[in-house]
Every structure is written in C-alpha cells, then in structure tokens.
Design a protein around this motif. Structure first.
Motif, short mmCIF file in Angstrom:
data_model
loop_
_atom_site.label_atom_id
_atom_site.label_comp_id
_atom_site.label_asym_id
_atom_site.label_seq_id
_atom_site.Cartn_x
_atom_site.Cartn_y
_atom_site.Cartn_z
N GLY A 3 38.79 40.66 30.12
CA GLY A 3 39.12 42.03 29.75
C GLY A 3 39.41 42.93 30.93
N MET A 4 40.15 42.41 31.91
CA MET A 4 40.46 43.17 33.11
C MET A 4 41.96 43.47 33.15
SD MET A 4 38.53 44.18 35.65
CE MET A 4 38.62 44.80 37.31
N LEU A 5 42.32 44.74 33.33
CA LEU A 5 43.73 45.09 33.34
C LEU A 5 44.30 44.87 34.75
CD1 LEU A 5 45.35 47.95 31.35
CD2 LEU A 5 46.32 47.17 33.49
N ILE A 6 44.55 43.60 35.03
CA ILE A 6 45.28 43.19 36.24
C ILE A 6 46.42 42.32 35.73
CG2 ILE A 6 45.20 41.95 38.42
CD1 ILE A 6 42.29 42.64 38.67
N PRO A 7 47.64 42.85 35.71
CA PRO A 7 48.73 42.21 34.97
C PRO A 7 49.09 40.81 35.45
CG PRO A 7 49.25 44.50 35.41
CD PRO A 7 48.02 44.18 36.20
N HIS A 8 49.57 40.03 34.49
CA HIS A 8 50.10 38.69 34.71
C HIS A 8 51.61 38.78 34.53
CE1 HIS A 8 50.71 34.35 34.05
NE2 HIS A 8 51.43 34.69 33.00
N THR A 9 52.36 38.03 35.31
CA THR A 9 53.82 38.08 35.23
C THR A 9 54.32 37.00 34.27
OG1 THR A 9 53.99 38.90 37.50
CG2 THR A 9 55.97 37.95 36.52
N HIS A 47 31.94 46.65 42.18
CA HIS A 47 33.37 46.54 42.49
C HIS A 47 33.87 45.16 42.09
CE1 HIS A 47 32.30 49.97 45.03
NE2 HIS A 47 33.58 50.27 45.08
N PHE A 48 35.10 45.11 41.57
CA PHE A 48 35.67 43.82 41.24
C PHE A 48 36.24 43.16 42.50
CE2 PHE A 48 39.56 46.40 40.81
CZ PHE A 48 40.50 45.60 41.45
N ILE A 49 36.25 41.84 42.50
CA ILE A 49 36.86 41.05 43.57
C ILE A 49 37.68 39.96 42.89
CG2 ILE A 49 36.50 39.65 45.62
CD1 ILE A 49 33.72 40.93 45.88
N ARG A 50 38.94 39.86 43.25
CA ARG A 50 39.81 38.84 42.65
C ARG A 50 40.60 38.14 43.75
NH1 ARG A 50 45.12 38.02 40.58
NH2 ARG A 50 45.13 36.89 38.58
N ASP A 51 40.46 36.83 43.81
CA ASP A 51 41.26 36.05 44.74
C ASP A 51 42.70 36.06 44.26
OD1 ASP A 51 42.49 33.72 46.15
OD2 ASP A 51 40.47 33.57 46.95
N THR A 88 39.55 32.59 41.14
CA THR A 88 38.22 33.08 41.45
C THR A 88 38.19 34.59 41.31
OG1 THR A 88 37.94 31.29 43.05
CG2 THR A 88 36.36 33.10 43.15
N TYR A 89 37.26 35.09 40.49
CA TYR A 89 37.18 36.53 40.28
C TYR A 89 35.77 36.95 39.88
CZ TYR A 89 38.28 34.78 35.55
OH TYR A 89 38.31 34.07 34.38
N ILE A 90 35.46 38.17 40.22
CA ILE A 90 34.17 38.79 39.89
C ILE A 90 34.48 40.14 39.24
CG2 ILE A 90 31.98 39.66 40.80
CD1 ILE A 90 32.51 37.80 43.27
N TYR A 91 34.20 40.25 37.95
CA TYR A 91 34.56 41.46 37.21
C TYR A 91 33.30 42.10 36.62
CZ TYR A 91 39.40 39.70 37.30
OH TYR A 91 40.64 39.25 37.70
N ASN A 93 27.44 43.02 31.53
CA ASN A 93 27.24 41.88 32.40
C ASN A 93 28.40 41.78 33.39
OD1 ASN A 93 29.42 40.59 30.94
ND2 ASN A 93 27.92 40.04 29.36
N VAL A 94 28.34 40.79 34.24
CA VAL A 94 29.41 40.54 35.21
C VAL A 94 30.05 39.20 34.85
CG1 VAL A 94 29.99 40.20 37.64
CG2 VAL A 94 28.18 41.81 37.00
N THR A 95 31.39 39.19 34.79
CA THR A 95 32.11 37.96 34.46
C THR A 95 32.53 37.27 35.76
OG1 THR A 95 32.97 38.93 32.42
CG2 THR A 95 34.10 37.00 33.27
N LEU A 96 32.17 35.99 35.87
CA LEU A 96 32.55 35.18 37.02
C LEU A 96 33.52 34.11 36.55
CD1 LEU A 96 29.04 34.60 38.69
CD2 LEU A 96 30.56 36.58 38.91
N GLY A 97 34.63 33.96 37.26
CA GLY A 97 35.61 32.98 36.83
C GLY A 97 36.23 32.27 38.02
N GLY A 98 36.96 31.29 37.70
CA GLY A 98 37.19 30.75 36.40
C GLY A 98 37.95 29.44 36.54
N THR A 99 38.58 29.01 35.46
CA THR A 99 39.38 27.79 35.45
C THR A 99 40.68 28.04 34.72
OG1 THR A 99 38.46 26.98 33.36
CG2 THR A 99 37.30 26.35 35.40
#
Length: 751
Positions: A459-465, A623-627, A632-635, A640-646
């Motif tokens: 549920g993070m608004l970081i767009p996908h192309t 703060h969120f961190i997204r590779d 790999t992401y921390i939201y 709670n905090v969502t850790l991903g992923g695959t």
C-alpha cells in the motif's frame, strides 16, 4: 479593562496636605481635576511632617521638611514607588492596571493583554477549525461552548496578572473556535436559499454590539459624527459576515472549518498589527486612514477574480471546489431559473432550446438539462426559439414525467455488477456509484477483506511503470490517485481509511537512467539525496528523497466497502465462473477479478507474480526505505511495518517460504539495523495480477444473439495502489459510454 487612569507614586504614611501648582487641598480626589499633564508633580505633606514630591514613576523626599511650597530648590532624595501608586478613581473604579499596578516599568504588561487575547483568537480559529474537519463539527461545538463557560467564569476569579492573561488566552481560543465551527455548521446545515440569511444572522448580534459600543463611545460628539461612525461600523460588520459566508461557500467540506479558521486567523493578525498603524501619523497625519483604505480597496478588487457562489451547492472535495465557477456555458452548468407567477422559465430558455433542438434522446446530458427545466413546473418559455413549439415539446415531456416513462427513470434502472472485491474492484465500484447517478451498483466476489490479495499489498504510492501504457496516461492515473488519497489524508476519514503521509528514501547501487522519474512532480518534495544522507547507506551511490502516501490496506478496503454500502450499493459473496451468469440481472458487468480473469475470461496474458512480505512491530521506524530494484523495502504503516519482498513470476504458491522470510529480514536489517529488535513478525503471501499492460477497455460479449457490455479493469500488478483511483475513474467513464449506448439503442427501438 486596560485603561490607565491618572496616577502618581504612593507615600509611606497618611497625607495631610496636597499641593499642585497654586492649588492646595487635603484630599487627593480634589487634585485630579487640576491634573492636566504627566509632567506635573504633586507635593504632599505627611502626618509626621515629611514632604514628598510625587511623580508618576518616582518620588522625591525633601530634606527640608519645614518648607511647604510647590517650588523647591533644596536637596531631595529620589526613590522608586516601593509603596505602590495612587490612582484617580473618579472615572474608572477598577481596571487591571489599578488592580496589579501595570504602570511605569510594568506598563508593557498592560499593553500585552489585548495582543495576547488576539493571539488566542488566532490559534483557536486555526486549531479548532482544523479539528472540526477531522473529528466532526458537533464535538468541537460542545467542547468550545463548555470551554467558554468554564474560562469565562474562571477569568473573574483570577488572582494575579499572569493567571488572568492565561485564562483570557484560553477563553479567546475556545470562543474563536466556537464562532468558526458554529458558522460552518449553520452554513452546511441550511439550504442554499437560506444560507445567506442564516449566516448573516449568526453575525447580527455581533454587528449590533459593535454599533452599540460605537454609540456609547461617541456620545460626546455631534449627531452627524455618531451616525457616520455607526455607518462605518455597520459596513465593517456586513463585510465581516460576508467574508465568513463566502469563505465557507468557496472551500469544500474536507477543509471548510480550517479555511474559515485560517481566514479568521488572518483577521486577528490584522487586529494585532492595526494599533501600530497609529505611529504612521508621524509621517503624515492621514497616513493610517489612507493605508487602511487602500488595502481594503485592493482586497475588494481582488475578490472580483474569485468565482460566484450564489445559488451553488456546497462542494465536498477539493476537485469540486477547483471546478467551481467553470463550465458556465455548458447546459448542465446553468442553475435552474427562478420562478414567478407570470414567467416560469426565462433564463433557462436558451438551455432548453439547446436541449430540444439537439435531440434529447441521443444525448443523456442534454436530457438531464431538459429534466432540470421541466421540473421547475414552467409552461411558458421566452427565448429566440418558437415559443409554441418549445411549449408543446415541454408539455409532452412533462406528461412523460408524470407517467414514469421518461428516459431518466429508465436510465436510473441500469444495474451494474462489479466482479471482484479487492482494491481495484471496490474503488471502481465506489467511483461508479458516486459519479453515475443513473445506475445501481452491486459488488460480487468470492473473497472479501481480509482474504484478498490487496490485504497483503504494502500500500505504498511509489509508481510502477507499465510498458504497454503511454506515460502521460500513467501519470494522469497516478496524479488522480494521489490527489484523492491526499484529500482523505487531510480529512476526518484518514484514520478510518488507514491513509497517512510518510517520507523516506529510494536508493540505488548505480545511478539509474531515469534520475528524475516521470512521477516526481506528483509526490511531495522530490529531490536527490545529499551526500550526508547517503552515508547511511554505504553500499549505494545515488538516492531520491520524497514524501508520499501510505495505506493500511485492510483498513482501506473496509472503508471503501463501508462507503459503497453508504451509497446504497449491494455486496454479495458468490463465485462467478462465467460472466454470462449475470446477464439476466445486470445490464453492464465490470470485470475487476484480477488474476481470476485468466480463468474467467481465458486471458493468458495475465500471470501471477508471487509476493511474500513480513509484517513486523517496529514503531520506531518512521521513514520508508526502498532499494531501487524494488525487491527490498521497508514501509512503516499505522499498525505495523511492512518488510519486503519477493517477485516470483508464475509462482502460484500461497504458502510462506521460511528461506524467503529469512532473506527478506536480513536484507531489510542491512538497510535499517534497528529492525533486529522488531517483534511480532508475521508472514504474508499474495499473487500480484500482472500483465504487460493494464486491461482497461470495453468489450461486448455476444451469446445466442444477446449482448452483454463488459468493462475490464485488471492486470495492475505491483503498481495497483498507485493508480487505483485513476483507473477506477477511467472505468467509470467507459461504463457511462455503455449506458449511453444502451439508452441510444432503447430510444431507437421505441421509435
């Protein structure tokens, strides 16, 4: 209240004689009438024979106690007013100045009382205005009204200056908040016709009070002067009320109290600054009046640039407010004309002419315009068109209305089935139910929250192309989604919907080809990371910092479902194996079945991308961190905090993989070592419905000569949350086209 009467230093003893210039008395009260200048001093003699010269902020003791005269050239010992002050009580029995000796070195405290009160009004307007938009009007009204009672009583029992100022500050806050919220509540509660009348009466007693004060204050002036000043006060009162009313009409429900409160805040800034304009008289005696007059004139001229709100319904969203005053030349943009006994439709004549001459049965929007005019009950039309022809067609249309055979009623019966209750399905159903009034919506699905793929989504608004979709189209979907969620975030619905803003970083091990992504101006504060920030991630060479929106998906799905039911829509749990099952009950089907479309529609272009995430308790992560590779992401979320992923293409397994969980946790801890202390770790798995391009199109299914219009909206993959509102809007537009086509076919069949 803060008036400073005439005063001098007090003396350590009883006074027997008093001198002021050439006058003498045994009572200080007799001297005040002769006091004409603060440069004067009073000479007093005490019972013990001491003679003192009393100024306003100091006193002098004469060494020669035998020489009682006003002028004295001998030695004197000067001291401060350690015994307090003597005040003139002939006009003011008691003020805060006399109560707490707010003179001389404490004079600034007296001058601080009114600015402090105005600061309270300022803060109260903004704070309670914003709170009313979040928690509701009535709660704030109750709270502030009780606060007015309590602080209003408490201020009468304050024991020193500081408690008095603090209590008045709090009283000003709740009073200002009450006025703002009550005004907004009244404006929203009454109808359009009574809105101006009601809002002006809210301020009526305020205006009467101002005029009464003006009358009392100018009793010593001529009648003409009094009338002129009262007229000015009256005009100020009218402008004050109209500004409140116009502000409430101009801004939407989600920020209305905050807007009115912010406007009131600026008024208080003016109240704080206004007293200092008096000092401009040193430049030119008329400078204060000229400056205030010019500012008022410019403000009035600038309001001409704002849209007219007379007769317009109150807006609910920022988008609706932005459209206020636009499209006035369109048929639907015209308000129903006012009616009278002699002329029923005048201004609406041209609108009706357009409707009738264009063929209403072929244009649903023009048909609605005709309904608007016809429902006014008019039988005469003054326009450039032939009156007899127009009246005849209007009467015919009114008869159709009476017999329930109008096209609008037929359109209202159109039934829409939305298949799928994930994020895409529910958001599409909500948009259709709120934007198309001529249909009823039913959501059908075999799975609802918390058992959908959307419940697992980060549920993070970081767009996908999407490779198969034009960039401008994708950006439009993203912007519409961001704006919609941002409005929710700024409303009282934010906590229920699970929407909140979050800032953070997207980091890259190599500099990406797209340093400035196409969506960078949609999110907030997008910029490149500084070298200092990158030191936190030594394995990465480049990064982007921005603020975006995060959603607690289970909460958001429940909120969408609640909103949908509130619109009168239905929700059914049922597994659909073939869309033709719905043909007998529904006119149009919207397919939002996601990965289910592979079986339901035989669409082999859609495939699963397995995603496994961890939900952990780590409230210190803000703060969120997204590779940059997206794996790999921390939201951080609300709960709670969502850790991903695959991202495992064509993997249909919904069982958690312990090895994947360990790998995810290790990768996230490498980015944020404090996650080693995370608690309550839960594994979640979902299948992203992926496709080269989102399928968002119409299709007509044909079976045994029968047709079923279908609108497809699926295949969003990992970017669904970032575009869900935008694609829902597009799907609703396609549904509208299907309805128009059905109505056109129906009209031709009747002919």
């Amino acid at each position: 209240m803060a008036v400073t009467p005439k005063f001098v230093c007090s003396v350590p003893g009883n006074v027997t004689s008093i001198l002021l210039n050439n006058s003498s008395s045994s009572r200080i009260e007799d001297i005040w009438t002769l006091w004409t200048s603060t440069k004067n001093y009073i000479v007093v003699q005490l019972e013990n024979g001491e003679i003192w010269e009393l100024d306003q902020c100091s006193r002098s003791k004469r060494e020669d106690s035998l020489y009682l005269a006003y002028e004295y050239s001998g030695n004197k010992s000067v001291s401060s007013c350690s015994d307090g002050y003597i005040y003139d009580h002939t006009k003011w029995k008691s003020t805060i100045v006399t109560e707490w000796d707010l003179v001389c070195h404490r004079e600034w405290l007296a001058k601080l009382t009114q600015p402090t009160f105005m600061f309270g009004v300022l803060f109260g307007a903004v704070i309670f205005g914003g709170m009313a938009d979040r928690v509701g009007r009535r709660y704030i009204m109750w709270f502030t009204s009780i606060g007015q009672f309590l602080f209003g009583v408490a201020v009468a029992f304050t024991f020193d200056y500081y408690s008095f100022v603090i209590t008045r500050f709090l009283l000003a806050m709740v009073s200002s908040g009450y006025l703002v919220v009550v005004f907004v509540y009244v404006t929203e509660y009454v109808g359009i016709k009574a809105r101006t009348w009601a809002s002006m009466h809210v301020h009526a007693f305020f205006a009467v009070g101002v005029m009464a004060v003006a009358l009392v204050g100018f009793l010593d002036f001529s009648i003409l002067s009094v009338l002129a000043n009262m007229a000015g006060k009256f005009a100020i009162g009218v402008a004050f009320g109209l500004i409140y009313l116009y502000t409430a009409e101009l801004y939407p429900t989600v920020v209305r109290s905050l807007a009115v409160g912010s406007g009131s805040m600026m008024c208080r800034v003016g109240s704080i600054v206004a007293p200092f304009c008096v000092y401009l008289t040193s430049v030119w005696i008329f400078m204060p009046q000229l400056l205030v007059g010019i500012m008022a004139f410019l403000s009035g001229m600038l309001t001409l640039m704002l849209p007219e709100t007379l007769g317009e319904p109150l807006t609910n969203t920022l988008a609706e407010a932005a459209e206020l005053g636009t499209n006035k030349n369109s048929c639907l943009g015209k308000s129903p004309p006012a009616q009278s006994d002699e002329t029923s439709v005048t201004e609406g004549g041209s609108c009706l002419t357009d409707c009738l001459s264009s063929g209403v049965t072929d244009n649903p929007d023009l048909l609605l315009c005709l309904v608007m005019v016809a429902c006014t009950g008019g039988t005469q039309i003054k326009s450039a068109a032939d009156p007899e022809s127009l009246n005849l067609r209007l009467v015919t249309f009114q008869k159709a209305l009476k017999h329930n055979t109008t096209a609008t009623e037929h359109m209202a019966k159109r039934k829409i089935a939305v298949v799928g209750a994930g994020l895409i399905g529910l958001s599409t159903a909500v948009y259709i139910s709120e934007s198309i009034s001529k249909c009823s919506v039913t959501v059908i699905s075999d799975k609802f929250t918390p058992n959908t793929t959307s419940d697992v989504a980060a549920g993070m608004l970081i767009p996908h192309t999407y490779l198969g979709i034009p960039i401008h189209q994708q950006k439009q979907w993203i912007r519409e989604t961001f704006d919609y969620l941002f409005e929710i975030n700024n409303s009282s619905e934010a906590s229920d919907a699970g929407i909140h803003l979050v800032s953070g970083w997207q980091i890259f091990k190599t500099i990406p080809d797209e340093v400035l992504p196409f969506w960078s101006d949609v999110v907030l504060g997008f910029r490149s990371m500084t070298e200092e920030e990158l030191k936190k991630f030594p394995q990465h060479r480049f990064g982007q910092a921005f603020t975006t929106l995060k959603c607690d998906c289970p909460s958001y799905l429940l909120w969408l479902e609640k909103r949908l039911k509130g619109n009168g829509s239905q929700v059914y749990a049922r597994r659909i194996k073939d869309l033709w099952e719905l043909h007998s009950k529904y006119d149009i089907v919207v397919n939002c079945s996601g990965i289910g479309s592979r079986e339901l529609m035989g669409d082999l272009e859609i495939y699963p991308v397995r995603g496994q995430v961890l939900k952990v308790d780590a409230p210190w992560v803000s703060h969120f961190i997204r590779d940059g590779d997206g794996l790999t992401y921390i939201y951080p979320g609300i709960h709670n905090v969502t850790l991903g992923g695959t991202r495992q293409k064509d993997n249909w397994s919904l069982s958690p993989d312990p090895r994947s969980s360990k790998d995810i946790f290790d990768r996230c801890c490498a980015l944020e070592p404090s996650l080693q202390g995370a608690q309550d770790i839960k594994e979640r798995v979902g299948l992203r419905p992926s496709r080269l391009a989102v399928r968002l199109q119409k299709e007509i299914l044909v079976h045994d000569g029968k047709k079923l219009p279908v609108v497809h909206n699926y295949g969003h993959g990992s970017g669904g949350f970032s575009v869900h509102r935008g694609t829902a809007k597009e799907a609703a537009r396609l549904v509208g086209e299907c309805i128009a086509a059905l109505e056109g076919a129906s009209s031709k069949a009747k002919l």
